[in-house]
Structure formats: C-alpha cells, structure tokens
Scaffold this motif. Structure first.
Motif, short mmCIF file in Angstrom:
data_model
loop_
_atom_site.label_atom_id
_atom_site.label_comp_id
_atom_site.label_asym_id
_atom_site.label_seq_id
_atom_site.Cartn_x
_atom_site.Cartn_y
_atom_site.Cartn_z
N ALA A 1 0.83 -1.21 0.00
CA ALA A 1 0.00 0.00 0.00
C ALA A 1 0.87 1.26 0.00
O ALA A 1 0.57 2.24 -0.70
N VAL A 2 1.95 1.22 0.77
CA VAL A 2 2.86 2.36 0.81
C VAL A 2 3.52 2.58 -0.55
O VAL A 2 3.59 3.72 -1.05
N GLU A 3 3.99 1.51 -1.18
CA GLU A 3 4.65 1.63 -2.47
C GLU A 3 3.68 2.07 -3.56
O GLU A 3 4.10 2.73 -4.53
N ASP A 4 2.40 1.74 -3.42
CA ASP A 4 1.38 2.17 -4.38
C ASP A 4 0.90 3.58 -4.12
O ASP A 4 0.04 4.09 -4.86
N ARG B 1 -2.79 3.15 6.53
CA ARG B 1 -3.22 3.55 7.86
C ARG B 1 -4.35 2.67 8.37
O ARG B 1 -4.40 2.32 9.55
N ALA B 2 -5.28 2.31 7.50
CA ALA B 2 -6.40 1.46 7.90
C ALA B 2 -5.91 0.09 8.37
O ALA B 2 -6.46 -0.50 9.32
N LEU C 1 7.04 4.82 4.85
CA LEU C 1 6.06 4.26 5.77
C LEU C 1 5.71 5.27 6.86
O LEU C 1 4.54 5.43 7.21
N ALA C 2 6.71 5.98 7.38
CA ALA C 2 6.48 6.99 8.40
C ALA C 2 5.59 8.10 7.86
O ALA C 2 4.67 8.58 8.55
N THR C 3 5.82 8.50 6.62
CA THR C 3 5.00 9.55 6.00
C THR C 3 3.56 9.07 5.82
O THR C 3 2.60 9.83 6.07
N ALA C 4 3.39 7.83 5.43
CA ALA C 4 2.05 7.29 5.20
C ALA C 4 1.26 7.16 6.49
O ALA C 4 0.04 7.42 6.52
N LEU C 5 1.92 6.79 7.58
CA LEU C 5 1.19 6.55 8.84
C LEU C 5 0.88 7.84 9.59
O LEU C 5 0.01 7.85 10.46
N GLU C 6 1.62 8.88 9.33
CA GLU C 6 1.38 10.20 9.92
C GLU C 6 1.16 10.13 11.43
O GLU C 6 2.04 9.80 12.19
#
Length: 466
Positions: free
Chosen positions: A33-36, A43-44, A69-74
């Motif tokens: 999901a992060v790479e896409d 996050r979900a 990943l850190a950016t995606a999870l905020e």
C-alpha cells in the motif's frame, strides 16, 4: 457479522501469528500500500495495532522504505511507538524528522522515554530539539542528560506523586483529584519531609481503603529502597529483583527525591543486560540485526584479530613438537580433541562465573569457595572424560602409552579450563574490566595452549614420537 463486530482475537489473527508476531503477509500488504501511494489503506491496516506492534512493523520494514512508511502513517507514529522501537531503527527515523516533530514526540512521553530518544542524537540536533520543547520539558531532559549513560538518572522519570508527611489521607485524595496536570501512571505515592527527602511510601490500595481523617504518616511504609541517582542500571535491576519492587524513589547526593524508577523499565534492562552479556562473551558486539553493517564489522573484526593472535600462540606451541608429530602422526589426529574439550569445559565455567558476577552472587566472601568448587567439578569431569577417551583410544588404536597420555592430558586441561573459567573473569572484574567482554578470549587461549602443551609434552615424555 461485520469485521468490527468480530472478537478482538479474530481481528488480530489477520495481523499476528500464534506467537504475537506480525505475519509476513500482513507486513507485505502494508508495504504494498505504501509503495502504491495508498496512504489511507496503509493507515487502515496499521491503525488497530498496539504501539509495540507498530514499532515491530518499522523494524521489519527495509531501510529504504521506512521514511515512506512513516509519512504514510502520519499521526499513528506517536511517542508511544518511538518508545517501543529498536534504537537503530528509531535513530534512522529521527534523522528524517524535523526538530519540531521530534520535540512534539518527546513531549508526549515520560522523561525517561524522551531522554532515550534524544540522547543518541548529534549535539547540534539535540540542541535544536531541546529549543523546540516547552521550558519544563527541556529543563527535565537537560538535567537527565547530565547524568552518566545507563545510570539511574538517565533511567528515572520525574513524573511522580510526592506529598508532605503531615497531610491526611483526605488531603492526598483532594490533591490527586484537584490537579489535572499530575501524572496518571503510578503505583505508589512518595511521602517527603520539608527538605523533600523521602521518608516513606503509600500504596494506592492503602489510600483507597483508609478513612480520610487518618494521617498519611500513620499508613505509610517507612522501610523503602532508595536508588542513588548515579547507580548503574544493572545494579538498579538487581535491587528490584532482590526486593520485589514495583517502583522505587531515586535520590540525589543530598538525599532529596528527584525521580522514580518503575518495574516496566527494569524488565527492559534485565532483558537488555542479559542479552548484552551473552553477545559480549562471543565478541559479537550489540548483536542487533538492525545495526549498520560497518559497525558490526568493526566490532567483530576486533575480537577476531585478537583470536587470531591467540591461535597463532597455540600454533607456536604445536610447532615446538613438530618432530614428534612428524614421527607419530596420530598425535596430530588426537590433539584437537584435548584442546576442544578443554575449551568447551572452560566456556561452561566462564558462563556460570560471568552470570554470578553480573547478579552479585559472586563476591569477595565466597570467591575462594567458588574456586574450590569449580576445581572439584573440573577434576571430576576431567577424570571421567579422561577415562572415556583413554579407553576409546586403546580400543581403536591399540596403543597403551597413547591412551595413558591422552587421558592424563584430558584431566590436566580440564583442570586448567575450570580454574581459568573462574580466575580470569574474577581477575578482570577486580581490575574493573567487564569480564563478559574479554574473558572468553583468554580462557580459549589457556585451554588451547595448555591442551596442546600437556598432550604433546606428555607424548614426548612417553617416547611416542621416538
């Protein structure tokens, strides 16, 4: 039935295996999901996880994907997650964050956890983060950083409840209810005198079950274990273990209460110190799979070079008897057995001694008794192993003198191994050198050198190379 209606164990089964480890397919789905670029999906997937599991997710993520990943999870990447994270992974992520972001994370944590995040940063980055903190948080963290690493001062948290001894139980209850800024995580209340020196403790259960009019000094426990602020964390852990503590007051050199240490921090220390000693015995450094490769290589090569030197010393002993070996080739076949068994016996004794020193079981009052104990054990093991190898050699090679020589060498080297396994770590400890770091090298050197020397020397005396 919808997924949200499922029991918690059913939901967790999609993420965790039976050992509470993140499943590879779950980790892969989050990273996909992060790479896409689908941060919402990532996050979900991660949101239901405990902070410790989120920290594990970052540790299982390849280095090059952690920042994404850190950016995606905020907002899921909060202080609790950082507190649970592996040191090397945490440093990796903090390098990618701004000083303001690090300060926001540190402000959410107890002092001890905030210090753990900030203490390994570069001095310039440290100052920038400290400037971004609230004055109270900054003062507490700066004070902690002045204490030595791995000391009680670094480990303690300053968020605690302390009350004067002249208060009643009702006064304490009113104080707890009337001040929202007080810490919410504590097991006992510290009672202090006018000089802010701890004079006792009161468990929460006592507060709840005691009438309000009773003086707090009448229900407090006066006997308590005080931790000096400069005490090494390993000694702190030993005190918690010895006295079955849940929390303990930390005092400065003047005896004033400056913080407390709780058992959850000590559990981490016990695990860390135990693993550290085992790894040091092997010369493997931190042994952390997240440690940068160049640091691992630098640590391991140091002790491998030392081992190479001791191996060359053992080889030089063998060289003294090369004539005998050339005339009687069986000596070359059998001599590794003597040195190898001695090394194993020495390692067994060494492991016991290092543990005894680390847990304060071995002291100056019982060192002599321990030396005698290990001597008896080594003599018994050596006699049994010597008899077995002697009989085996006689049956296989049919040489009585060779059987006697190897049996005697086995006894001698086991005695050397037993004594070395005790005396070397004890001597290093007396010299204030960590016995877990360097004992193994010296014990191996002694058993190799003496194993070869005793076997080949006895073989020469018995004329096996003649």
């Amino acid at each position: 039935m919808s997924e949200t209606d499922l029991p918690e164990t059913d939901v967790d089964s999609a993420q965790l295996d039976e050992d509470d480890r993140l499943k590879p397919e779950f980790v892969r789905s989050v990273l996909d999901a992060v790479e896409d670029g689908d941060a919402e999906a990532a996050r979900a997937l991660v949101e239901p996880l405990h902070p410790a599991d989120i920290a594990d997710l970052f540790e299982l993520t390849p280095h090059e994907l952690r920042a994404a990943l850190a950016t995606a999870l905020e907002n899921l990447l909060d202080g609790e997650v950082f507190a649970e994270m592996n040191d090397y992974v945490r440093e990796d992520l903090i390098d990618a964050l701004s000083a303001t972001q690090v300060a926001d994370i540190a402000s959410e944590l107890d002092t001890d956890d905030a210090v753990a995040i900030i203490e390994d940063m570069e001095p310039a980055d440290q100052r920038e983060v400290l400037r971004a903190l609230d004055p109270d948080d900054r003062a507490a963290i700066e004070e902690a950083l002045r204490y030595p690493e791995e000391s009680a001062g670094r480990l303690m948290q300053r968020e605690l409840i302390a009350v004067p001894e002249h208060w009643s139980v009702g006064d304490v209850m009113d104080y707890l209810r009337g001040h929202e800024e007080l810490t919410t995580d504590f097991w006992e209340i510290f009672v202090v005198d006018p000089a802010h020196k701890p004079v006792g403790t009161v468990a929460l259960s006592w507060i709840l079950r005691t009438p309000h009019g009773i003086a707090i000094s009448d229900v407090m426990q006066r006997e308590q274990t005080l931790i000096p602020v400069d005490m090494d964390q390993e000694e702190v852990a030993l005190r918690f273990q010895k006295y079955a503590l849940i929390s303990a007051a930390v005092v400065d050199p003047a005896g004033r209460l400056v913080g407390m240490i709780t058992v959850d921090d000590v559990v981490h220390i016990i695990s860390e110190e135990a693993g550290e000693d085992i790894l040091r015995l092997s010369g493997a450094g931190d042994g952390d799979i997240n440690e940068p490769i160049h640091l691992t290589v630098r640590t391991r090569i140091t002790w491998l070079v030392v081992n190479l030197g001791t191996a060359m010393l053992a080889a030089s002993v063998v060289g003294l008897f090369q004539g005998e070996i050339g005339r009687f080739a069986l000596l070359a076949v059998l001599m590794p057995i003597v040195s190898g068994m001695g090394s194993n016996a020495g390692t067994q004794t060494l492991a016991v001694m290092v543990r005894a020193i680390a847990t304060n079981q071995l002291t100056s009052s019982n060192t002599g008794r321990m030396i005698y104990r290990e001597f008896r054990i080594a003599a018994a093991n050596g006699a049994m192993l010597g008899a077995l190898i002697g009989i085996g050699t006689l049956l296989i090679f049919g040489n009585v003198n060779l059987a006697i020589v190897i049996a005697m060498a086995m006894v001698i080297n086991n005695l050397i191994a037993g004594l070395s396994g005790v005396l070397i770590p004890v001597t290093l400890d007396r010299l204030d050198v960590d016995p877990a770091v360097s004992s193994a090298v010296f014990v191996t050197m002694m058993t190799d050198v003496m194993g070869f020397f005793s076997f080949l020397g006895l073989a020469t005396l018995f004329g096996l190379g003649g």
